[in-house]
Write an enzyme that holds these catalytic residues in place. Sequence first.
Site, short mmCIF file in Angstrom:
data_model
loop_
_atom_site.label_atom_id
_atom_site.label_comp_id
_atom_site.label_asym_id
_atom_site.label_seq_id
_atom_site.Cartn_x
_atom_site.Cartn_y
_atom_site.Cartn_z
N LYS A 232 -45.38 -26.04 -53.77
CA LYS A 232 -45.68 -24.62 -53.78
C LYS A 232 -46.44 -24.23 -52.51
CE LYS A 232 -46.50 -24.37 -58.81
NZ LYS A 232 -45.56 -23.34 -59.24
N ASP A 243 -51.80 -24.28 -65.69
CA ASP A 243 -50.47 -24.67 -66.12
C ASP A 243 -50.49 -25.57 -67.35
OD1 ASP A 243 -47.82 -24.09 -65.69
OD2 ASP A 243 -47.44 -25.81 -64.39
N ARG A 308 -40.30 -27.74 -68.28
CA ARG A 308 -39.22 -27.87 -69.27
C ARG A 308 -38.78 -29.33 -69.43
NH1 ARG A 308 -35.73 -23.70 -65.98
NH2 ARG A 308 -37.90 -23.10 -65.54
#
Length: 454
Positions: A232, A243, A308
Amino acid sequence: MIPDFAPDSADALPLWAVWKGDPLADQAGPWPAASGFSGKMAEICLLPNASGGLAGAFLGLGDRAQASRHRFALAHATALPPGTWRVALPQGADPNEAALALLLGQYRFCRYKGAPYAGPQFICPEGADPARIRAQAAGEFLTRDLINTPANDMGPDDLEAAARALADKIGASIAVIAGTGLLDADLPMIHAVGRAAEQAPRLIDIRLGDSGPRLTVVGKGVCFDTGGLDIKPSASMLLMKKDMGGAATALGLLKMLALTGAADRMRIRVLLPVVENSVSAGSFRPGDVLTSRKGLTVEVNNTDAEGRLILADALTLGAEEAPDLMISLATLTGAARVALGPDLPPFYCDDDATADALSRAAMAVRDPLWRMPFWDGYESQIEPPIADLDNAPSGGMAGSITAALFLRRFAQGAGRYVHMDIYGWQPVLAPGRPKGGVGQGARAILAALPQILP
């Protein structure tokens, strides 16, 4: 800190909370009007007694129709002096909502700076359920503290320690699989995402209750997210201590469930895949194809779509027990924030009765959620040419939906599945919600469970 109400006291001062423009209590006399008090939001009018001391106060709540949550928490952020206060609610105010706001207003994150909260204390408003309100506030305070703590003090080791402390306090069992043990336990994607970090990846498994319907909650626990090799930019990394907000919210929900006695009527399981997504020679790579616990292969097209991946293995594990309801909580996509902003998390559910119960409960307890669709027409977007699934479909459209569709593939086997794409952060100061970590969805779940799992 432990949120609580002040004990009842004959010496408590009255605090009249009023909507803007409403008539004031007769006890006030001409003083409020002479002082220009009109009931505007956060406006305070202190009332003198005959000897020049304090006789009570008015708190302005603003326009009755104004969409503002937890406005009673304004009592903590105004010029109201410390002491014990008895709140007189205005007509139409919900005593439970007011009571929760009064406790949430006590929250301060003081681990690194400043003194604990030392403001006014409030007797629980008449008509509220103090035990249930304390439970909700205690769970929320835990969630906020976990999210607000920076990653150097809230890595995987520390999050495990927090989970163990909670489990011990509420009498829950806890088991942890860490490091290469994840490979032995067939949780390969959790290991792949976290293997580059100094602190080992792990799966935390907490159980509470031994009879009744099964509820499984899976919370994303990425303690810090650099983005991995798809790193990032620095501006996007600033909030990445949050997070693990899904795991923090799951633990806050577990605390609420325990303190309200929900474990007496259901079997609760909390699964937390916990990692740090770091950069090192051991980092998983763009283009890698990972094999999940379910046996489905996943092409990694972006190492910054790691949440995910770890959720997939945990959901598969949870679904193998065929729970009546499985819920995933995750700070998962920026697309959800683009669509609905930071204050309104989307949730996904194929069962209309469950979704309706959640929507109604969210509105009733002022913990907003918005239903979004598992849109089958986008399934092809998560199916790349060389693997079963793609963790980051190209194009950028419908990013929250495609992430939810990805997770649904691994939740098959659960009776019903709900996914919440939360933000976990309050970007600006608001009543009862200081800037920083915040729980989303937990109180709505708590309120809806009696209808979903009767």
